[in-house]
Scaffold this active site. Structure first.
Site, PDB file in Angstrom:
ATOM      1  N   ILE A  82       2.855  12.059  -5.977  1.00 22.87           N
ATOM      2  CA  ILE A  82       1.818  11.389  -5.188  1.00 22.87           C
ATOM      3  C   ILE A  82       1.872  11.882  -3.741  1.00 22.87           C
ATOM      4  O   ILE A  82       2.954  12.172  -3.225  1.00 22.87           O
ATOM      5  CB  ILE A  82       1.986   9.839  -5.267  1.00 22.87           C
ATOM      6  CG1 ILE A  82       0.813   9.108  -4.621  1.00 22.87           C
ATOM      7  CG2 ILE A  82       3.317   9.395  -4.687  1.00 22.87           C
ATOM      8  CD1 ILE A  82       0.814   7.588  -4.855  1.00 22.87           C
ATOM      9  N   CYS A  83       0.704  12.017  -3.115  1.00 24.13           N
ATOM     10  CA  CYS A  83       0.628  12.343  -1.687  1.00 24.13           C
ATOM     11  C   CYS A  83      -0.452  11.452  -1.087  1.00 24.13           C
ATOM     12  O   CYS A  83      -0.609  10.311  -1.492  1.00 24.13           O
ATOM     13  CB  CYS A  83       0.366  13.835  -1.454  1.00 24.13           C
ATOM     14  SG  CYS A  83      -1.224  14.419  -2.082  1.00 24.13           S
ATOM     15  N   ARG A  84      -1.209  11.946  -0.127  1.00 21.30           N
ATOM     16  CA  ARG A  84      -2.260  11.123   0.473  1.00 21.30           C
ATOM     17  C   ARG A  84      -3.484  11.070  -0.427  1.00 21.30           C
ATOM     18  O   ARG A  84      -4.010  10.006  -0.718  1.00 21.30           O
ATOM     19  CB  ARG A  84      -2.631  11.663   1.857  1.00 21.30           C
ATOM     20  CG  ARG A  84      -3.725  10.866   2.544  1.00 21.30           C
ATOM     21  CD  ARG A  84      -3.981  11.361   3.973  1.00 21.30           C
ATOM     22  NE  ARG A  84      -5.061  10.599   4.580  1.00 21.30           N
ATOM     23  CZ  ARG A  84      -6.343  10.935   4.500  1.00 21.30           C
ATOM     24  NH1 ARG A  84      -6.716  12.016   3.832  1.00 21.30           N
ATOM     25  NH2 ARG A  84      -7.274  10.196   5.090  1.00 21.30           N
ATOM     26  N   THR A 132      -2.140   8.269  -2.556  1.00 23.28           N
ATOM     27  CA  THR A 132      -1.822   6.937  -2.033  1.00 23.28           C
ATOM     28  C   THR A 132      -3.083   6.158  -1.671  1.00 23.28           C
ATOM     29  O   THR A 132      -3.135   4.938  -1.860  1.00 23.28           O
ATOM     30  CB  THR A 132      -0.893   7.061  -0.807  1.00 23.28           C
ATOM     31  OG1 THR A 132       0.304   7.771  -1.215  1.00 23.28           O
ATOM     32  CG2 THR A 132      -0.500   5.712  -0.253  1.00 23.28           C
TER      33      THR A 132
END
Length: 104
Positions: free
Chosen positions: A60-62, A89
């Site tokens: 997961i990232c932004r 996210t």
């Protein structure tokens, strides 16, 4: 690289997968998915061996772009069970899933 929805990502984490956040520390401190382990993309090459190979990894990232790159990197190094959380996210939080805000 398989993309999963935030809801599917959460289901997999509840079933034993590890949620790996590849954003930087400052981003993680602002808001992150509950239970996410931080391993910044900038440190991934040096530290990826800290991640278990015998457990599914949900990256997961932004928004989903950096985590997809991180997942491909891991797959190239023999990690078999790696998926990318589509929307990152932002989608996790928008979906009302458990998150932690304002640390640090």
């Amino acid at each position: 690289m398989e993309d999963v929805t935030p809801q599917e990502g959460q289901r997999r984490v509840q079933a034993g997968a590890l949620l790996v956040d590849v954003r930087e520390q400052s981003e993680y401190n602002e808001v992150h998915a509950e239970g996410a382990q931080l391993l910044p993309l900038s440190e991934l090459e040096a530290r990826y061996q800290e991640l278990p190979q015998d457990r599914e990894l949900v990256m997961i990232c932004r928004s989903g772009a950096r985590s997809a790159r991180a997942g491909e990197f891991l797959k190239e190094r023999g990690y078999g069970q790696v998926v990318n959380l589509a929307g990152g996210t932002m989608a996790w939080v928008e979906g009302g899933l458990p998150s932690v805000q304002g640390q640090g």
